[in-house]
Design an enzyme around this catalytic site. Structure first.
Site, mmCIF file in Angstrom:
data_model
loop_
_atom_site.group_PDB
_atom_site.id
_atom_site.type_symbol
_atom_site.label_atom_id
_atom_site.label_comp_id
_atom_site.label_asym_id
_atom_site.label_seq_id
_atom_site.Cartn_x
_atom_site.Cartn_y
_atom_site.Cartn_z
ATOM 1 N N HIS A 1 0.714 -1.206 0.074
ATOM 2 C CA HIS A 1 0.095 0.259 -0.015
ATOM 3 C C HIS A 1 0.760 1.233 -0.037
ATOM 4 C CE1 HIS A 1 -3.778 2.227 1.315
ATOM 5 N NE2 HIS A 1 -2.754 3.188 1.722
ATOM 6 N N GLU A 2 1.761 1.285 1.089
ATOM 7 C CA GLU A 2 2.638 2.495 1.098
ATOM 8 C C GLU A 2 3.336 2.658 -0.007
ATOM 9 O OE1 GLU A 2 1.684 4.575 3.075
ATOM 10 O OE2 GLU A 2 0.387 3.224 4.325
ATOM 11 N N ILE B 1 -17.529 12.869 11.151
ATOM 12 C CA ILE B 1 -18.170 13.913 10.045
ATOM 13 C C ILE B 1 -18.513 15.102 10.730
ATOM 14 C CG2 ILE B 1 -19.007 12.224 8.401
ATOM 15 C CD1 ILE B 1 -21.869 12.958 9.621
ATOM 16 N N PHE B 2 -18.408 15.055 12.165
ATOM 17 C CA PHE B 2 -18.930 16.470 12.898
ATOM 18 C C PHE B 2 -17.486 16.790 13.766
ATOM 19 C CE2 PHE B 2 -22.944 14.230 12.850
ATOM 20 C CZ PHE B 2 -23.693 15.190 11.890
ATOM 21 N N ALA B 3 -16.432 16.192 13.805
ATOM 22 C CA ALA B 3 -15.577 16.615 14.282
ATOM 23 C C ALA B 3 -13.942 16.278 13.720
ATOM 24 C CB ALA B 3 -15.146 16.238 15.763
ATOM 25 N N GLY B 4 -14.034 15.720 12.484
ATOM 26 C CA GLY B 4 -13.113 15.383 11.754
ATOM 27 C C GLY B 4 -13.151 15.936 10.353
ATOM 28 N N GLY B 5 -12.393 15.409 9.329
ATOM 29 C CA GLY B 5 -12.220 15.937 8.045
ATOM 30 C C GLY B 5 -13.247 15.385 7.002
HETATM 31 ZN ZN ZN Z 1 -3.166 5.022 1.907
#
Ligand code: ZN
Length: 697
Positions: A483-484, A616-620
């Site tokens: 993945h990375e 959704i209310f305290a993150g991005g």
């Molecule tokens: Zn990733």
């Protein structure tokens, strides 16, 4: 200070080549960053001055000058941020903390510079100037303009005031929201002191629970064998508890507390949710968008329609599978003597029992087959087959921050060096952050007329070698490395020369996981995986049954998991697009209605999980939760281009791989991701491949 005059500050000394990671010390940070802040402020003022008359704007006195300023940040600030993750110390943290506020403030000031905004707007309006820019340059200019506009720069004074008020209030509300969740989590506990109640819990959990009890109580008498045990609503306590606790009414207690967190009394988040939704819509309206969701996707790859039609197709396709999953659990429960119909607090428990029954697959069984060196060889070999690149060790050719860190060179198909990367493979709890990530060290760009090749950081947290036993990876760690490395490939194989758009820079937020998740798919490709997996002592290949189990386990309860993610994503989109805070339906009504369409088991009427939905209310993730599914859809569809030509057809795979390299990996942020995807796939992305891969077709 005298020390610095004899040994120049390595953060300020170098303008080319890799950073002097071996010489950077915490005491270098503050003087270097202060210099950087000073120089940037001066530089910015000069740029703004030269743009007093917007009609004098050109590419080179706007973006060109900004890129030059940005290059110094890459040399000075980015090594500091990197070391915070991989060589943390109190001294470094203090130095970082001391300059952070100024760094953030200056970043904001650059984004919101009115003279630069006016100049860029002039460039876009002036037909001659605009037509002199190539597609990538036009995109860079447009994105800078959009970025400033979303920060309210183009609003008339009266509206700007309201806009700023809203922004301030929204940031307060999200802090309050997450504080409520934190407090509600902290205030709840389940203390058990009878060994029967904890029978069957994994020892890691009873250990955690005893520790948690001791941290809370004065007498500190708890031990993992005899209790007492304290369970909480924190993920690492609550999730394994629901999976393993054998006493239904205790599971019920914890489950009910979990799905009603922060939903009544002083900590009730529902009024906050209403205000947040109202203000988000008002802010979007001020900026000319109908809804907050429209504003959110304006900087993303997918449109609201794309997202809604994806949800629709995926929901229809997974509904029956979700029902069947539930029936499987019910059957197992009945066969094990539980005659009552299953409740929500039973699902995780029986799902774990069924998993144990179907796949007796443990990390420790697989580990001996994945020594790090072999996995790297296999990964680099795959990258060679797909993209024509050669990865070769270049240890010693760049200073590092730790003796275990490796350095590699990437050669293009022509044999020319194309990029470099560091690999920091092992966990070091004393000074390194957990998890795995890819980060930029240097971006591809032109510096003083010369092309600077990209350099990437790949950071993992594997088990270090012990004695003559090599580093052995779990299968999950192998997937993570792939993945990375996929992120790294997009950073390293870019052909864009402007830092704003080279590599992963400027790639829309919901499209960045395409190359990374794409690479993960190869971990389930028989030839690739069997080519890697060999027992480190016996040299035996991975037994066929283990490989089959791995493959089947990948799709275990795929329908249920899909529906669960759809529930979150659909609710998020609905609240930010259709929902009317002034209407009759409450947010909790909406939650119930959408849950009913995605939950094979009738939703619990008391469920108010929305009050703890921090993403959704305290993150991005507001109007962006869909991106988890969108990324899977993109990567599955991209991988299916290889399946179509035959994964074992070397020549066709190579041709398709080169096309992936020359579109997705090469374009970076220089082209809209939907166009890039079309370049590669010849059409827009669809759900077929994802459904097929997850067994839901
Ligand atoms: Zn990733």
């Amino acid at each position: 200070m005298s020390d610095l005059s004899i040994n120049p500050n390595p953060l300020l000394a170098l303008d080319e080549g890799p950073p002097a990671f071996d010489r950077i010390r915490p005491e270098h940070v503050q003087p270097a960053v202060e210099q950087l802040l000073k120089d940037t402020t001066t530089g910015l003022e000069q740029i703004e001055l030269s743009l007093e008359n917007p009609a004098a704007a050109t590419w080179s006195n706007t973006i060109g000058s900004l890129e030059a300023l940005g290059q110094r940040w890459e040399r000075i600030w980015s090594p500091v941020s990197h070391l915070m993750g991989v060589k943390n110390s109190d001294a470094l943290r203090e130095a970082h903390e001391a300059v952070l506020a100024d760094v953030v403030a200056l970043g904001l000031r650059m984004r919101q510079s009115r003279p630069i905004y006016d100049a860029l707007a002039h460039i876009r309006q002036d037909e001659t100037l605009w037509s002199q820019l190539d597609e990538t340059q036009q995109r860079i200019v447009s994105k800078r303009i959009q970025d400033a506009e979303l920060a309210g720069i183009a609003l008339p004074a009266s509206e700007q005031e309201r806009f700023n008020k809203i922004s301030e209030r929204l940031s307060q509300l999200s802090t309050e929201f997450s504080n409520h969740v934190l407090d509600a989590t902290r205030d709840w506990e389940l203390v058990l002191d009878h060994p029967d109640d904890v029978e069957g819990l994994p020892s890691s959990l009873t250990l955690l629970a005893a520790q948690s009890f001791n941290n809370q109580e004065e007498d500190q008498s708890a031990d993992p064998e005899s209790g007492p045990w304290r369970f909480t609503l924190d993920g690492p306590s609550a999730m394994p508890f629901l999976q393993h606790c054998r006493v239904p009414h205790l599971r019920e207690k914890l489950y009910r507390a979990f799905v009603t967190r922060a939903s009544d009394g002083e900590l009730d988040n529902s009024p906050l949710i209403n205000e947040i939704l109202e203000l988000r819509r008002e802010r979007a309206n001020l900026l000319g968008f109908d809804t907050f969701a429209e504003m959110s996707v304006a900087t993303k790859m997918a449109s609201v329609t794309d997202v809604e039609s994806m949800f629709d197709l995926l929901r229809q396709a997974s509904w029956d599978a979700g029902q069947a999953d539930l029936a499987d659990l019910q059957e197992l429960a009945r066969a094990s003597g539980q005659d009552q119909p299953l409740c929500h607090w039973d699902l995780a428990f029986w799902a774990e029992r069924l998993r144990e029954q179907r796949f007796d697959l443990t990390d420790e069984q697989l580990r001996p087959y994945f020594p790090l060196e072999r996995v790297l060889d296999g990964l680099f070999d795959l990258a060679g087959r797909l993209f024509g690149i050669t990865v070769e060790p270049a240890d010693g050719q760049a200073p590092t921050w730790h003796e275990d860190v490796r350095f590699f060179r990437v050669l293009a198909e022509s044999g020319e060096p194309a990029a470099f990367f560091y690999l920091d493979p092992y966990s070091r709890p004393e000074d390194k952050r957990g998890g795995a990530w890819m980060d930029e060290c240097l971006s591809r760009r032109i510096v003083a007329g010369q092309l600077q090749l990209p350099v990437a950081h790949l950071v993992c947290n594997g088990t270090p070698p012990v004695g003559d036993r090599p580093s052995l990876m779990t299968f999950r760690e192998v997937e993570t490395l792939f993945h990375e490395f996929g992120h790294g490939l997009q950073h390293m194989l870019t052909t864009v020369d402007h830092a704003d758009a080279s590599g992963i820079n400027g790639v829309e937020w919901d499209a960045v996981e395409l190359p990374s998740q794409f690479m993960e798919n190869w971990c389930y490709h028989r030839e690739t995986l069997m080519g890697i997996a060999r027992h480190f002592e016996t040299k035996e290949p991975l037994p066929e049954t283990l490989f089959e189990n791995l493959r089947r386990a990948r799709n275990y309860r795929a329908g249920s998991l899909m529906l669960r993610q759809l529930n979150f994503g659909m609710l998020d989109m609905y609240l930010h697009h259709q929902y009317d805070p002034a209407g009759d339906e409450t947010v909790l009504d909406a939650q119930q209605r959408i849950a009913a369409s995605t939950s094979p088991l009738e939703p619990l009427p008391e469920n108010r999980f929305l009050c703890g939905f921090q993403h959704i209310f305290a993150g991005g993730y507001a109007a962006g939760y869909y991106s988890y599914k969108w990324a899977e859809l993109l990567s599955a569809d991209a991988f299916s281009a290889f399946e179509e030509v035959g994964l074992d057809n070397e020549e066709a795979v190579a041709t398709t791989g080169r096309r992936f390299r020359d579109t997705v990996l090469a374009s970076g942020g220089g082209r809209h991701p939907m166009d890039v995807f079309r370049d590669f796939r010849g059409r827009e992305p669809g759900t077929d491949a994802l459904l097929r891969h997850t067994g839901l077709a």
